[in-house]
Design a protein around this motif. Structure first.
Motif, PDB file in Angstrom:
ATOM      1  N   GLU A  91      -1.153   6.898  -2.490  1.00 57.88           N
ATOM      2  CA  GLU A  91      -1.933   7.088  -3.707  1.00 57.88           C
ATOM      3  C   GLU A  91      -2.487   5.791  -4.280  1.00 57.88           C
ATOM      4  O   GLU A  91      -3.057   5.796  -5.363  1.00 57.88           O
ATOM      5  N   GLY A  92      -2.318   4.671  -3.616  1.00 59.58           N
ATOM      6  CA  GLY A  92      -2.819   3.389  -4.113  1.00 59.58           C
ATOM      7  C   GLY A  92      -1.909   2.252  -3.680  1.00 59.58           C
ATOM      8  O   GLY A  92      -1.584   2.126  -2.507  1.00 59.58           O
ATOM      9  N   TYR A  93      -1.485   1.450  -4.656  1.00 59.50           N
ATOM     10  CA  TYR A  93      -0.624   0.299  -4.376  1.00 59.50           C
ATOM     11  C   TYR A  93       0.573   0.295  -5.321  1.00 59.50           C
ATOM     12  O   TYR A  93       0.447   0.638  -6.493  1.00 59.50           O
ATOM     13  N   ASN A 130      -0.551 -14.715  -2.168  1.00 63.59           N
ATOM     14  CA  ASN A 130      -1.840 -14.685  -2.828  1.00 63.59           C
ATOM     15  C   ASN A 130      -2.209 -16.111  -3.190  1.00 63.59           C
ATOM     16  O   ASN A 130      -1.434 -16.819  -3.815  1.00 63.59           O
ATOM     17  N   THR A 139      -0.735   1.300  -8.887  1.00 64.97           N
ATOM     18  CA  THR A 139      -2.128   1.032  -9.241  1.00 64.97           C
ATOM     19  C   THR A 139      -3.047   1.664  -8.209  1.00 64.97           C
ATOM     20  O   THR A 139      -2.623   1.973  -7.096  1.00 64.97           O
ATOM     21  N   ARG A 140      -4.309   1.831  -8.585  1.00 61.43           N
ATOM     22  CA  ARG A 140      -5.282   2.439  -7.678  1.00 61.43           C
ATOM     23  C   ARG A 140      -5.786   1.454  -6.644  1.00 61.43           C
ATOM     24  O   ARG A 140      -6.092   1.838  -5.518  1.00 61.43           O
ATOM     25  N   THR A 141      -5.917   0.179  -7.001  1.00 62.43           N
ATOM     26  CA  THR A 141      -6.467  -0.813  -6.075  1.00 62.43           C
ATOM     27  C   THR A 141      -5.496  -1.970  -5.878  1.00 62.43           C
ATOM     28  O   THR A 141      -4.606  -2.203  -6.691  1.00 62.43           O
ATOM     29  N   GLN A 142      -5.712  -2.697  -4.797  1.00 57.28           N
ATOM     30  CA  GLN A 142      -4.892  -3.871  -4.517  1.00 57.28           C
ATOM     31  C   GLN A 142      -5.092  -4.928  -5.602  1.00 57.28           C
ATOM     32  O   GLN A 142      -4.129  -5.560  -6.040  1.00 57.28           O
ATOM     33  N   ALA A 143      -6.331  -5.110  -6.056  1.00 63.76           N
ATOM     34  CA  ALA A 143      -6.623  -6.098  -7.102  1.00 63.76           C
ATOM     35  C   ALA A 143      -5.881  -5.770  -8.394  1.00 63.76           C
ATOM     36  O   ALA A 143      -5.349  -6.668  -9.055  1.00 63.76           O
ATOM     37  N   GLU A 144      -5.826  -4.488  -8.758  1.00 63.20           N
ATOM     38  CA  GLU A 144      -5.073  -4.082  -9.948  1.00 63.20           C
ATOM     39  C   GLU A 144      -3.583  -4.348  -9.761  1.00 63.20           C
ATOM     40  O   GLU A 144      -2.888  -4.744 -10.693  1.00 63.20           O
ATOM     41  N   GLY A 145      -3.079  -4.134  -8.544  1.00 64.96           N
ATOM     42  CA  GLY A 145      -1.668  -4.405  -8.247  1.00 64.96           C
ATOM     43  C   GLY A 145      -1.338  -5.881  -8.381  1.00 64.96           C
ATOM     44  O   GLY A 145      -0.306  -6.256  -8.936  1.00 64.96           O
ATOM     45  N   PRO A 161       0.825  -1.207   0.000  1.00 69.05           N
ATOM     46  CA  PRO A 161       0.000   0.000   0.000  1.00 69.05           C
ATOM     47  C   PRO A 161       0.860   1.258   0.000  1.00 69.05           C
ATOM     48  O   PRO A 161       1.932   1.288   0.602  1.00 69.05           O
TER      49      PRO A 161
END
Length: 70
Positions: A14-16, A68, A30-36, A11
């Motif tokens: 500004e995002g991840y 993950n 990236t903006r979200t953890q899922a995008e990262g 984290p």
């Protein structure tokens, strides 16, 4: 082209950030953890990325990383 590096998703304000294990600079933001996680998989589809935990533990702070499971 795939690499042999393992990537960490951490984290940031500004995002991840997607950072190679042992690296100092982010390979992607990236903006979200899922995008990262998706970006880390795109960079190396054969390795599971390490994802920084953001949940609080009984010790008062987050653990460093979890694998993950997907």
């Amino acid at each position: 082209m795939a690499t042999k590096k393992v990537y960490n998703v951490e984290p940031r304000e500004e995002g991840y950030a997607v950072i190679a294990d042992g690296g100092k600079k982010a390979s992607a933001l990236t903006r979200t953890q899922a995008e990262g996680i998706a970006e880390a998989r795109r960079l190396n589809p054969t390795a599971k990325p390490n994802v920084a935990r953001v949940e609080q533990t009984q010790g008062g702070g987050p653990d460093k990383y979890r694998k993950n499971k997907d």
